[in-house]
Scaffold this active site. Structure first.
Site, PDB file in Angstrom:
ATOM      1  N   ARG A   1     -10.486   0.439   8.044  1.00 20.39           N
ATOM      2  CA  ARG A   1     -10.037  -0.916   8.350  1.00 20.39           C
ATOM      3  C   ARG A   1     -11.072  -1.709   9.119  1.00 20.39           C
ATOM      4  O   ARG A   1     -10.816  -2.865   9.467  1.00 20.39           O
ATOM      5  CB  ARG A   1      -8.802  -0.819   9.245  1.00 20.39           C
ATOM      6  CG  ARG A   1      -7.495  -0.999   8.537  1.00 20.39           C
ATOM      7  CD  ARG A   1      -6.443  -0.609   9.553  1.00 20.39           C
ATOM      8  NE  ARG A   1      -5.279  -1.398   9.436  1.00 20.39           N
ATOM      9  CZ  ARG A   1      -4.141  -0.931   8.908  1.00 20.39           C
ATOM     10  NH1 ARG A   1      -4.063   0.273   8.411  1.00 20.39           N
ATOM     11  NH2 ARG A   1      -3.097  -1.692   8.891  1.00 20.39           N
TER      12      ARG A   1
ATOM     13  N   LYS B   1       0.833  -1.213   0.000  1.00 15.74           N
ATOM     14  CA  LYS B   1       0.000   0.000   0.000  1.00 15.74           C
ATOM     15  C   LYS B   1       0.868   1.264   0.000  1.00 15.74           C
ATOM     16  O   LYS B   1       0.659   2.178  -0.785  1.00 15.74           O
ATOM     17  CB  LYS B   1      -0.941   0.016   1.224  1.00 15.74           C
ATOM     18  CG  LYS B   1      -1.864  -1.189   1.305  1.00 15.74           C
ATOM     19  CD  LYS B   1      -2.795  -1.126   2.511  1.00 15.74           C
ATOM     20  CE  LYS B   1      -2.094  -1.191   3.852  1.00 15.74           C
ATOM     21  NZ  LYS B   1      -1.456  -2.490   4.154  1.00 15.74           N
TER      22      LYS B   1
ATOM     23  N   ARG C   1      -1.360  -8.554  13.354  1.00 18.82           N
ATOM     24  CA  ARG C   1      -1.843  -7.678  12.271  1.00 18.82           C
ATOM     25  C   ARG C   1      -2.581  -8.491  11.210  1.00 18.82           C
ATOM     26  O   ARG C   1      -3.600  -8.053  10.675  1.00 18.82           O
ATOM     27  CB  ARG C   1      -0.661  -6.923  11.636  1.00 18.82           C
ATOM     28  CG  ARG C   1      -0.146  -5.796  12.502  1.00 18.82           C
ATOM     29  CD  ARG C   1       1.313  -5.477  12.248  1.00 18.82           C
ATOM     30  NE  ARG C   1       1.577  -4.921  10.932  1.00 18.82           N
ATOM     31  CZ  ARG C   1       2.803  -4.866  10.396  1.00 18.82           C
ATOM     32  NH1 ARG C   1       3.842  -5.341  11.058  1.00 18.82           N
ATOM     33  NH2 ARG C   1       2.971  -4.325   9.220  1.00 18.82           N
TER      34      ARG C   1
HETATM   35  P1  AP5 Z   1       4.766  -1.591   1.915  1.00 18.43           P
HETATM   36  O1  AP5 Z   1       4.419  -0.825   0.693  1.00 18.43           O
HETATM   37  O2  AP5 Z   1       5.460  -0.903   3.011  1.00 18.43           O
HETATM   38  O3  AP5 Z   1       3.470  -2.373   2.447  1.00 18.43           O
HETATM   39  P2  AP5 Z   1       2.153  -1.845   3.168  1.00 18.43           P
HETATM   40  O4  AP5 Z   1       0.999  -2.511   2.513  1.00 18.43           O
HETATM   41  O5  AP5 Z   1       2.157  -0.365   3.227  1.00 18.43           O
HETATM   42  O6  AP5 Z   1       2.379  -2.524   4.580  1.00 18.43           O
HETATM   43  P3  AP5 Z   1       2.271  -1.928   6.058  1.00 18.43           P
HETATM   44  O7  AP5 Z   1       3.059  -2.837   6.930  1.00 18.43           O
HETATM   45  O8  AP5 Z   1       2.585  -0.476   6.071  1.00 18.43           O
HETATM   46  O9  AP5 Z   1       0.750  -2.150   6.295  1.00 18.43           O
HETATM   47  P4  AP5 Z   1       0.002  -2.165   7.628  1.00 18.43           P
HETATM   48  O10 AP5 Z   1      -1.390  -2.099   7.148  1.00 18.43           O
HETATM   49  O11 AP5 Z   1       0.343  -3.299   8.495  1.00 18.43           O
HETATM   50  O12 AP5 Z   1       0.578  -0.885   8.392  1.00 18.43           O
HETATM   51  P5  AP5 Z   1       0.033   0.587   8.625  1.00 18.43           P
HETATM   52  O13 AP5 Z   1       1.195   1.472   8.678  1.00 18.43           O
HETATM   53  O14 AP5 Z   1      -1.066   0.911   7.701  1.00 18.43           O
HETATM   54  O15 AP5 Z   1       5.649  -2.851   1.422  1.00 18.43           O
HETATM   55  C1  AP5 Z   1       6.204  -3.757   2.353  1.00 18.43           C
HETATM   56  C2  AP5 Z   1       7.626  -4.160   1.897  1.00 18.43           C
HETATM   57  O16 AP5 Z   1       7.544  -4.895   0.667  1.00 18.43           O
HETATM   58  C3  AP5 Z   1       8.555  -2.963   1.595  1.00 18.43           C
HETATM   59  O17 AP5 Z   1       9.852  -3.332   1.962  1.00 18.43           O
HETATM   60  C4  AP5 Z   1       8.442  -2.787   0.058  1.00 18.43           C
HETATM   61  O18 AP5 Z   1       9.617  -2.240  -0.502  1.00 18.43           O
HETATM   62  C5  AP5 Z   1       8.227  -4.230  -0.412  1.00 18.43           C
HETATM   63  N1  AP5 Z   1       7.334  -4.339  -1.563  1.00 18.43           N
HETATM   64  C6  AP5 Z   1       6.159  -3.669  -1.773  1.00 18.43           C
HETATM   65  N2  AP5 Z   1       5.580  -4.067  -2.919  1.00 18.43           N
HETATM   66  C7  AP5 Z   1       6.403  -5.041  -3.456  1.00 18.43           C
HETATM   67  C8  AP5 Z   1       6.340  -5.862  -4.639  1.00 18.43           C
HETATM   68  N3  AP5 Z   1       5.318  -5.751  -5.500  1.00 18.43           N
HETATM   69  N4  AP5 Z   1       7.348  -6.729  -4.857  1.00 18.43           N
HETATM   70  C9  AP5 Z   1       8.389  -6.841  -3.972  1.00 18.43           C
HETATM   71  N5  AP5 Z   1       8.498  -6.099  -2.838  1.00 18.43           N
HETATM   72  C10 AP5 Z   1       7.520  -5.206  -2.583  1.00 18.43           C
HETATM   73  O19 AP5 Z   1      -0.582   0.466  10.077  1.00 18.43           O
HETATM   74  C11 AP5 Z   1       0.246   0.210  11.189  1.00 18.43           C
HETATM   75  C12 AP5 Z   1      -0.581   0.116  12.444  1.00 18.43           C
HETATM   76  O20 AP5 Z   1      -1.235   1.380  12.703  1.00 18.43           O
HETATM   77  C13 AP5 Z   1      -1.722  -0.908  12.448  1.00 18.43           C
HETATM   78  O21 AP5 Z   1      -1.277  -2.208  12.766  1.00 18.43           O
HETATM   79  C14 AP5 Z   1      -2.635  -0.308  13.513  1.00 18.43           C
HETATM   80  O22 AP5 Z   1      -2.123  -0.574  14.797  1.00 18.43           O
HETATM   81  C15 AP5 Z   1      -2.518   1.181  13.259  1.00 18.43           C
HETATM   82  N6  AP5 Z   1      -3.512   1.654  12.302  1.00 18.43           N
HETATM   83  C16 AP5 Z   1      -3.271   2.205  11.071  1.00 18.43           C
HETATM   84  N7  AP5 Z   1      -4.414   2.490  10.453  1.00 18.43           N
HETATM   85  C17 AP5 Z   1      -5.420   2.121  11.279  1.00 18.43           C
HETATM   86  C18 AP5 Z   1      -6.833   2.154  11.192  1.00 18.43           C
HETATM   87  N8  AP5 Z   1      -7.459   2.615  10.101  1.00 18.43           N
HETATM   88  N9  AP5 Z   1      -7.554   1.692  12.254  1.00 18.43           N
HETATM   89  C19 AP5 Z   1      -6.947   1.238  13.356  1.00 18.43           C
HETATM   90  N10 AP5 Z   1      -5.605   1.161  13.503  1.00 18.43           N
HETATM   91  C20 AP5 Z   1      -4.847   1.601  12.471  1.00 18.43           C
HETATM   92 MG    MG Z   2       2.230   1.071   4.792  1.00 14.40          MG
END
Ligand code: AP5
Ligand code: MG
Ligand code: ZN
Length: 216
Positions: free
Chosen positions: A88, A13, A171
């Site tokens: 979410r 994402k 998660r």
């Molecule tokens: P990346 O692009 O970083 O993946 P992502 O989908 O953004 O993963 P996140 O870990 O950020 O998602 P998340 O939903 O767990 O975390 P968030 O910050 O939203 O890619 C991952 C890796 O893969 C990178 O190294 C990248 O380079 C590589 N990659 C990407 N695409 C690739 C491809 N096609 N091929 C190869 N490699 C690739 O949320 C964190 C926390 O915040 C949650 O757990 C929760 O506690 C809280 N939170 C956030 N939003 C909410 C909400 N709406 N409600 C409640 N709590 C929330």
């Molecule tokens: Mg992210």
């Protein structure tokens, strides 16, 4: 355009948001990034969210909805928004219905990036982030030019606190139980488009561009 990017942790994402922002210039709203910034600055919000985030649990709906309500009311969102990691839960999606009506910007498209657990575990364990500017890397697929150093600002890279296998499992459960039902929620409205997140970063982006160019 008014867009939601959905998908499990590590699906890509944030990576795709960066590319969408560069091409379409839509405000990128990542609730995860906003919480991490608040934690870094030790604000009230940050202190409230910290323990949930580090353990991998979702931050309570009322806190998260309040944060997004404030962000969507900023003037830049009058031209659209790219939501990454929100909504979410069903209550968050219902709140967004109201908020988006208030600013006369209803959700136009939901891009759901899919990937399987093995790939998610690999991506999360190989991710490194810059604690200073927030840039994100992968040890194989998106290497920094100099090992362990941010290309953007020269800071040493770190792993996110929630990128442990324990937190990732929490998660993934939260995604299955609380977030995945939103695929049906938006499919019933005819808004959900699926993209195969197992492809290369550039191929995923090509698919997303095709979808967005149809909306425009
Ligand atoms: P990346 O692009 O970083 O993946 P992502 O989908 O953004 O993963 P996140 O870990 O950020 O998602 P998340 O939903 O767990 O975390 P968030 O910050 O939203 O890619 C991952 C890796 O893969 C990178 O190294 C990248 O380079 C590589 N990659 C990407 N695409 C690739 C491809 N096609 N091929 C190869 N490699 C690739 O949320 C964190 C926390 O915040 C949650 O757990 C929760 O506690 C809280 N939170 C956030 N939003 C909410 C909400 N709406 N409600 C409640 N709590 C929330
Ligand atoms: Mg992210
Ligand atoms: Zn940096």
């Amino acid at each position: 355009m008014n867009i939601i990017l959905m998908g499990p942790p590590g699906a890509g994402k944030g990576t795709q948001s960066e590319k969408i922002l560069a091409k379409y210039n839509i405000p990128h709203i990542s609730t995860g990034d906003m919480f991490r910034e608040a934690i870094k600055n030790q604000t009230k919000l940050g202190m409230e969210a910290q323990s949930y985030i580090n353990s991998g649990k979702l931050v309570p709906d009322e806190v998260t909805i309040g944060l997004v309500k404030e962000r969507l009311s900023q003037p830049d969102c009058a031209n659209g928004y790219l939501l990454d990691g929100f909504p979410r839960t069903i209550p968050q999606a219902e709140a967004l219905e109201k908020l988006s009506q208030e600013i006369a910007r209803p959700v136009e498209i939901v891009v759901n990036i899919t990937a399987n657990k093995d790939v998610l575990v690999e991506r999360i364990s190989q991710r490194r982030v810059c604690p200073s500017c927030g840039n994100s890397y992968h040890l194989t697929f998106k290497k920094p030019q100099v090992e362990n150093v941010c290309d953007g600002c020269g800071a040493s890279l770190i792993q996110r606190k929630d990128d442990t296998i324990e937190s990732l499992n929490v998660r993934l459960d939260a995604y299955e139980n609380q977030t995945k039902p939103l695929v049906d929620f938006y499919s019933e409205k005819g808004l959900c488009k699926e993209v195969d997140g197992l492809q290369s970063i550039d191929d995923v982006f090509k698919n997303i561009q095709d979808i967005l160019d149809e909306v425009k």
